[in-house]
Design a protein around this motif. Structure first.
Motif, PDB file in Angstrom:
ATOM      1  N   ALA A 188       9.724  -0.548   5.284  1.00  0.00           N
ATOM      2  CA  ALA A 188      10.209  -0.446   3.813  1.00  0.00           C
ATOM      3  C   ALA A 188      11.279   0.320   3.629  1.00  0.00           C
ATOM      4  N   THR A 192       3.038   3.078   0.538  1.00  0.00           N
ATOM      5  CA  THR A 192       3.715   1.786   0.730  1.00  0.00           C
ATOM      6  C   THR A 192       3.213   1.193   1.957  1.00  0.00           C
ATOM      7  N   VAL A 245       6.389  -5.889   2.079  1.00  0.00           N
ATOM      8  CA  VAL A 245       6.058  -4.505   1.541  1.00  0.00           C
ATOM      9  C   VAL A 245       5.496  -4.455   0.137  1.00  0.00           C
TER      10      VAL A 245
END
Length: 243
Positions: A158, A104, A113
């Motif tokens: 995230a 991520t 994100v």
């Protein structure tokens, strides 16, 4: 040998395996060799090579703006059980799931994100070609009930990136490698999205939705494209014959 087999898994959890390599079992030549080499990359190259800590996206943003993405988390390598919506998992089932690698990223402003994934399948070249044809003919990559799921990591920007936060996504079935490349993006503030849009739609000229205006289609497509390029470059390097 047992310790060597743990290198990738431990490195993925820690997010730093640069310089940690596992030796491939052997090689082939030609197209079939390249296909086979690609299928083994999940355990034969550092995760930093597949998912660089920093990714430059020249011209990847809305209007050709540049983008820079920073990796915030790398998921432990895993199977596919919880990585896709049920119907997407069913659509991918014909090629099987050998390994799934995910990371991520966030943009330079930490406003967005994006999770990008490399699904290494068990399918041969014919199976991958058939799957790609089906995705194209049935528009499976644009259905909101067939979406990849994000990887949300605790104590990162995230952390709140769940299924309800998905805004845009892209899925690409490769035919020269047993790999499916995908990415799914959302806002970093954890807001929910009632109507996510596939990247192609969000990037269309004249699109005026909040997802499109924020450039979340470009976030997903830009990262997926650059991870795919890195994968292809790695395959080329792995299959180069000495002069």
């Amino acid at each position: 040998m047992a310790a060597a087999c743990l290198v990738l898994g431990l490195g993925l959890i820690g997010g730093a395996v640069t310089g940690s390599w596992l030796l491939p079992d052997g090689g082939e030549s030609g197209t079939s060799g390249a296909f086979a080499a690609a299928g083994s990359l999940w355990h034969s190259v550092p995760v930093d090579q597949l998912f660089p800590p920093r990714v430059e996206g020249q011209g990847a943003g809305p209007g050709g703006a540049d983008r820079t993405w920073t990796r915030v988390a790398v998921a432990p390598d895993s199977g596919c059980a919880d990585a896709f919506d049920p119907l997407l998992r069913k659509a991918l089932a014909p090629v099987g799931c050998q390994r799934l690698l995910r990371a991520t990223y966030t943009d330079a402003t930490q406003s967005y994100v994006t999770t990008v994934g490399l699904l290494f399948t068990k399918g041969d070249s014919a199976a991958m070609a058939a799957l790609r044809t089906r995705f194209k003919n049935e528009s499976l990559d644009s259905r909101t009930d067939l979406m990849p799921r994000p990887y949300a990591a605790k104590n990162t920007v995230a952390a709140g990136f769940g299924s309800e936060q998905r805004a845009s996504w892209t899925v690409s079935v490769l035919t020269d490698a047993p790999v499916v490349v995908y990415a799914v993006s959302g806002w970093a503030d954890g807001r929910t999205v009632d109507e996510p849009e596939p990247a192609a739609k969000a990037m269309a000229s004249g699109a005026t939705t909040a997802v499109a205006q924020a450039g979340l289609g470009q976030e997903a497509r830009g990262l997926a494209d650059r991870v795919e390029r890195a994968l292809r470059k790695t395959v080329d390097s792995a299959t180069e014959q000495p002069s």
